[in-house]
Design an enzyme around this catalytic site. Sequence first.
Site, PDB file in Angstrom:
ATOM      1  N   THR A  22     -52.286  -8.920  46.017  1.00 31.82           N
ATOM      2  CA  THR A  22     -52.632 -10.310  45.815  1.00 31.82           C
ATOM      3  C   THR A  22     -52.543 -10.656  44.328  1.00 31.82           C
ATOM      4  O   THR A  22     -52.296  -9.793  43.491  1.00 31.82           O
ATOM      5  CB  THR A  22     -54.052 -10.591  46.340  1.00 31.82           C
ATOM      6  OG1 THR A  22     -54.974  -9.691  45.712  1.00 31.82           O
ATOM      7  CG2 THR A  22     -54.118 -10.393  47.842  1.00 31.82           C
ATOM      8  N   TYR A  23     -52.779 -11.923  44.009  1.00 30.91           N
ATOM      9  CA  TYR A  23     -52.648 -12.407  42.632  1.00 30.91           C
ATOM     10  C   TYR A  23     -53.534 -11.595  41.694  1.00 30.91           C
ATOM     11  O   TYR A  23     -54.702 -11.352  41.975  1.00 30.91           O
ATOM     12  CB  TYR A  23     -53.047 -13.884  42.582  1.00 30.91           C
ATOM     13  CG  TYR A  23     -52.732 -14.560  41.278  1.00 30.91           C
ATOM     14  CD1 TYR A  23     -51.408 -14.768  40.884  1.00 30.91           C
ATOM     15  CD2 TYR A  23     -53.753 -14.999  40.449  1.00 30.91           C
ATOM     16  CE1 TYR A  23     -51.119 -15.404  39.691  1.00 30.91           C
ATOM     17  CE2 TYR A  23     -53.468 -15.641  39.248  1.00 30.91           C
ATOM     18  CZ  TYR A  23     -52.153 -15.846  38.868  1.00 30.91           C
ATOM     19  OH  TYR A  23     -51.866 -16.463  37.680  1.00 30.91           O
ATOM     20  N   MET A  24     -52.948 -11.165  40.551  1.00 33.98           N
ATOM     21  CA  MET A  24     -53.632 -10.184  39.716  1.00 33.98           C
ATOM     22  C   MET A  24     -54.285 -10.775  38.470  1.00 33.98           C
ATOM     23  O   MET A  24     -55.071 -10.097  37.808  1.00 33.98           O
ATOM     24  CB  MET A  24     -52.676  -9.056  39.307  1.00 33.98           C
ATOM     25  CG  MET A  24     -51.554  -9.451  38.397  1.00 33.98           C
ATOM     26  SD  MET A  24     -50.349 -10.493  39.235  1.00 33.98           S
ATOM     27  CE  MET A  24     -49.280 -10.922  37.894  1.00 33.98           C
ATOM     28  N   THR A  26     -56.893 -12.442  37.751  1.00 29.29           N
ATOM     29  CA  THR A  26     -58.192 -12.920  38.203  1.00 29.29           C
ATOM     30  C   THR A  26     -59.254 -11.888  37.885  1.00 29.29           C
ATOM     31  O   THR A  26     -58.971 -10.693  37.831  1.00 29.29           O
ATOM     32  CB  THR A  26     -58.177 -13.198  39.729  1.00 29.29           C
ATOM     33  OG1 THR A  26     -59.488 -13.576  40.155  1.00 29.29           O
ATOM     34  CG2 THR A  26     -57.760 -11.962  40.511  1.00 29.29           C
TER      35      THR A  26
END
Length: 232
Positions: A22-24, A26
């Site tokens: 998933t989007y990293m 963050t």
Amino acid sequence: LGFSVSRTMSVAQRLYEAGKITYMRTDSVNLSETAINGAKSEILRSYGEKYSKPTKYTTKSSNAQEAHEAIRPTDFSVHQISGERDDEKLYELIWKRAIASQMALAQLERTTIQISGTELNDPFTARGEVIKFDGFLAVYEEGKDEKDEDDDERAAKLPKVTKGEQLKLNSITPNQHFTDPPPRYTEATLVKALEEKGIGRPSTYASIMTVIQDREYVEKLENRFHPTELGI
């Protein structure tokens, strides 16, 4: 893994674009219900029911941006991937940390063992931990860039023994220990210090590392940061 911050983000970007994670960018620690259920299914399949402990986490940081999920594999059933070595290593680390966060706690018993005998003037003493139940340690044991004073004692894993048990002496290996000075910063521990002080965001750490080196606020020596003018 010993990666620089820029190298880590470059590898993570490839994994994200390939649909592996998933989007990293963050600092969220929240997982969706889909992710929690996916992790639970994989834990039950691979390790058994006693290892499963679905958990929702909340961030300790007051200024955390939680528009995205925590970094995790998109499919928990995929333990490893094939590709470039860096991609494989970082994916494995992300998978282990994510799945371990949904597993039961390990049960460790702090133990002191004293060994005495007729030919010993003084008893030998061993201090460490006995693993009663490995829990998430079956998957992941965190590595450290910095050592605490008690790390050596905690790191010693002792065998299970009983009071009065007779032991056979096979060999003795003497070791000399020295007290180490406080370690210099690595990129990893510097990012950790910035996080603790609320400086920067996951999307800016790579550029921060570049800027402080380009402007010679720090010297990078033997893969270590020397905080010559860094006021933290």
